[in-house]
Design a protein around this motif. Structure first.
Motif, PDB file in Angstrom:
ATOM      1  N   GLU A   1      -3.575   4.232   5.303  1.00 45.72           N
ATOM      2  CA  GLU A   1      -4.997   4.495   5.511  1.00 45.72           C
ATOM      3  C   GLU A   1      -5.224   5.805   6.251  1.00 45.72           C
ATOM      4  O   GLU A   1      -6.167   6.537   5.967  1.00 45.72           O
ATOM      5  CB  GLU A   1      -5.620   3.331   6.290  1.00 45.72           C
ATOM      6  CG  GLU A   1      -7.130   3.399   6.415  1.00 45.72           C
ATOM      7  CD  GLU A   1      -7.850   3.347   5.070  1.00 45.72           C
ATOM      8  OE1 GLU A   1      -8.949   3.915   4.967  1.00 45.72           O
ATOM      9  OE2 GLU A   1      -7.304   2.746   4.129  1.00 45.72           O
TER      10      GLU A   1
ATOM     11  N   THR B   1      -6.414   6.237  -3.733  1.00 49.27           N
ATOM     12  CA  THR B   1      -6.981   6.610  -2.434  1.00 49.27           C
ATOM     13  C   THR B   1      -8.488   6.440  -2.314  1.00 49.27           C
ATOM     14  O   THR B   1      -9.016   6.429  -1.209  1.00 49.27           O
ATOM     15  CB  THR B   1      -6.644   8.081  -2.111  1.00 49.27           C
ATOM     16  OG1 THR B   1      -7.108   8.922  -3.179  1.00 49.27           O
ATOM     17  CG2 THR B   1      -5.147   8.263  -1.939  1.00 49.27           C
TER      18      THR B   1
ATOM     19  N   GLN C   1       0.836  -1.186   0.000  1.00 49.77           N
ATOM     20  CA  GLN C   1       0.000   0.000   0.000  1.00 49.77           C
ATOM     21  C   GLN C   1       0.878   1.245   0.000  1.00 49.77           C
ATOM     22  O   GLN C   1       1.671   1.479   0.910  1.00 49.77           O
ATOM     23  CB  GLN C   1      -0.901   0.004   1.241  1.00 49.77           C
ATOM     24  CG  GLN C   1      -1.995   1.036   1.163  1.00 49.77           C
ATOM     25  CD  GLN C   1      -2.998   0.862   2.282  1.00 49.77           C
ATOM     26  OE1 GLN C   1      -2.757   0.141   3.229  1.00 49.77           O
ATOM     27  NE2 GLN C   1      -4.136   1.502   2.164  1.00 49.77           N
TER      28      GLN C   1
ATOM     29  N   ARG D   1      -4.820   8.558   3.726  1.00 47.47           N
ATOM     30  CA  ARG D   1      -5.559   8.380   2.471  1.00 47.47           C
ATOM     31  C   ARG D   1      -6.519   9.536   2.205  1.00 47.47           C
ATOM     32  O   ARG D   1      -6.547  10.109   1.104  1.00 47.47           O
ATOM     33  CB  ARG D   1      -6.327   7.062   2.521  1.00 47.47           C
ATOM     34  CG  ARG D   1      -7.170   6.789   1.281  1.00 47.47           C
ATOM     35  CD  ARG D   1      -7.961   5.501   1.430  1.00 47.47           C
ATOM     36  NE  ARG D   1      -8.966   5.593   2.479  1.00 47.47           N
ATOM     37  CZ  ARG D   1     -10.193   6.114   2.289  1.00 47.47           C
ATOM     38  NH1 ARG D   1     -10.529   6.592   1.110  1.00 47.47           N
ATOM     39  NH2 ARG D   1     -11.054   6.166   3.269  1.00 47.47           N
TER      40      ARG D   1
END
Length: 446
Positions: A6, A186, A2, A9
């Motif tokens: 997160e 994203t 990734q 993001r």
């Protein structure tokens, strides 16, 4: 692996979609400063040069309400990237255009791409951030958009003078590719109800109706309001919009859910957007003319005077954004209406005095007013809808805003012909007062 964590993001996504808003707004203004050079390159008449700007705005205004619905039907990311690609590809075509006719057609397709991606940026923001952060996130996009909008004449002038007017289009694909990469990495989609049928009858009705109305409003100043063709186009457009509304109310899967307007928050918030964009036309267009013709300022000094309106907006937007999640949108919208009304009345009463220092504070007040109308209204529209309808909500909101600007420019031109600058500002003040009264009544029903 990734590439973007997160936790970060949503901030990367916010930055990318803010640049989309900025890109669309920049494209509205950057062409204006390069227009004389483009006209000279292709030996265009004044009317043909006029359509280099209008072709873009016409397709954007006609299809922006539908663009958001397509995102709800076929997926936000898919349609966003399609709109982005269309905008980028036809930017290249604009840059290489061998004739004025090709440039005008390519500008129309640029507007079509913007009509698809423009409403989806609102949906992406509100679907990515929690409700209590909607105001902050929309404030960021609004601030970025204002900066791009303000930079438009400067960027257009620099490219035109030092490189070529073609670079105002060639720069777009580089930005488009960067935005596409970040958004693809994203974005997280949401579930949508089954059913992906396009209501083609509704699409034809609304696109044709909007075309007739917007085209008539754009040409009314040149052809004259006494032209029978202008009134035929307006009446045909209104008839097709009425037929569209009646047809959509009978559909199980309408292209646009007209009954959304029975929600007083949704309808009042769209009126707020319409009126705020309307009011921008007297301030950003006719005040610039007033400064040069009545105040006898140079073009540069007149531009600096008008800049008093956008200067406060990024700062006020940041403050207003923090309030959106804590304060009912009606209170913020009421503040916006009252400030805008005070601004227009100040400009109306000081305009005959031809005093620059006395006139200028009204522009600063307008700059403070606009975020209080735009930000809470956009957040309220999205907050009144489930997530799978956010694309449609964004499209309707953008349509209200685009039509407000088109009507504002046309109505102000007609008022100017009848009574000069005071008539332009007076009419805007009266309409803002009426919108404020409507908002009072509509929000009271909540």
């Amino acid at each position: 692996m990734q590439l973007i964590g997160e936790a970060n993001r949503k901030w990367w996504l916010l930055g990318a979609v803010s640049c989309v808003l900025g890109l669309v707004l920049l494209d509205e203004t950057v062409v204006g400063i390069a227009l004389p050079s483009i006209q000279e390159t292709f030996s265009l008449s004044s009317n043909a040069a006029h359509w280099i700007v209008n072709a873009y705005l016409l397709t954007l205004a006609c299809f922006v309400a539908v663009g958001g619905k397509l995102g709800d039907l076929f997926g936000i990311l898919r349609m966003f990237l399609l709109g982005l690609a269309t905008f980028g590809i036809f930017s290249v075509v604009c840059g290489f255009a061998p004739s004025g006719e090709v440039l005008i057609i390519a500008r129309a397709f640029q507007g079509l791409g913007s009509a698809v991606m423009f409403p989806l940026f609102m949906a992406m923001v509100t679907m990515t951030f929690p409700k209590e952060q909607h105001g902050m996130a929309l404030a960021v996009t609004g601030s970025v958009g204002t900066i791009f909008l303000s930079l438009g004449p400067l960027v257009g002038g620099a490219f035109t003078e030092f490189l070529s007017w073609r670079w105002i289009f060639w720069i777009n694909p580089f930005l488009v590719i960067g935005i596409a990469v970040v958004v693809t990495l994203t974005w997280r989609d949401v579930e949508r109800p089954p059913g992906r049928r396009i209501d083609w009858t509704g699409l034809v009705l609304i696109a044709s109706g909007m075309f007739c109305i917007v085209f008539a409003l754009m040409e009314a100043d040149d052809w004259g309001w006494d032209s029978p063709l202008i009134w035929v186009l307006l009446l045909c457009g209104l008839a097709m919009i009425a037929a569209f509304c009646r047809f959509e109310l009978r559909q199980d899967a309408p292209l646009i859910e007209v009954d959304l307007f029975t929600n007083p928050v949704f309808s009042a918030s769209n009126v707020n957007l319409f009126m705020a964009q309307y009011a921008k036309m007297p301030i950003f267009v006719f005040v610039a003319l007033y400064a040069q013709t009545e105040l006898k300022l140079s073009a540069l000094t007149a531009g600096l005077l008008v800049m008093l309106a956008p200067i406060p907006q990024p700062f006020v937007a940041a403050y207003c954004g923090r309030l959106v999640g804590k304060t009912h949108p009606r209170k913020l919208a009421f503040i916006g209406h009252l400030l805008l009304l005070a601004s227009l009345l100040w400009l109306y009463f000081t305009a005959p005095l031809n005093d620059t220092l006395l006139f200028a504070p009204g522009l600063l007040v307008a700059g403070v007013a606009f975020p209080f109308l735009f930000l809470p209204s956009r957040a309220a529209i999205m907050g009144s809808l489930p997530e799978y309808k956010h694309g449609q909500g964004g499209g309707i909101a953008m349509a209200a805003q685009m039509i407000g600007g088109t009507v504002g420019l046309s109505a102000s031109s007609a008022a100017f012909a009848l009574g000069g600058y005071e008539a332009v500002l007076g009419l805007a003040a009266v309409l803002v007062a009426l919108a404020f009264v409507y908002a009072l009544v509509a929000y009271r029903k909540v």
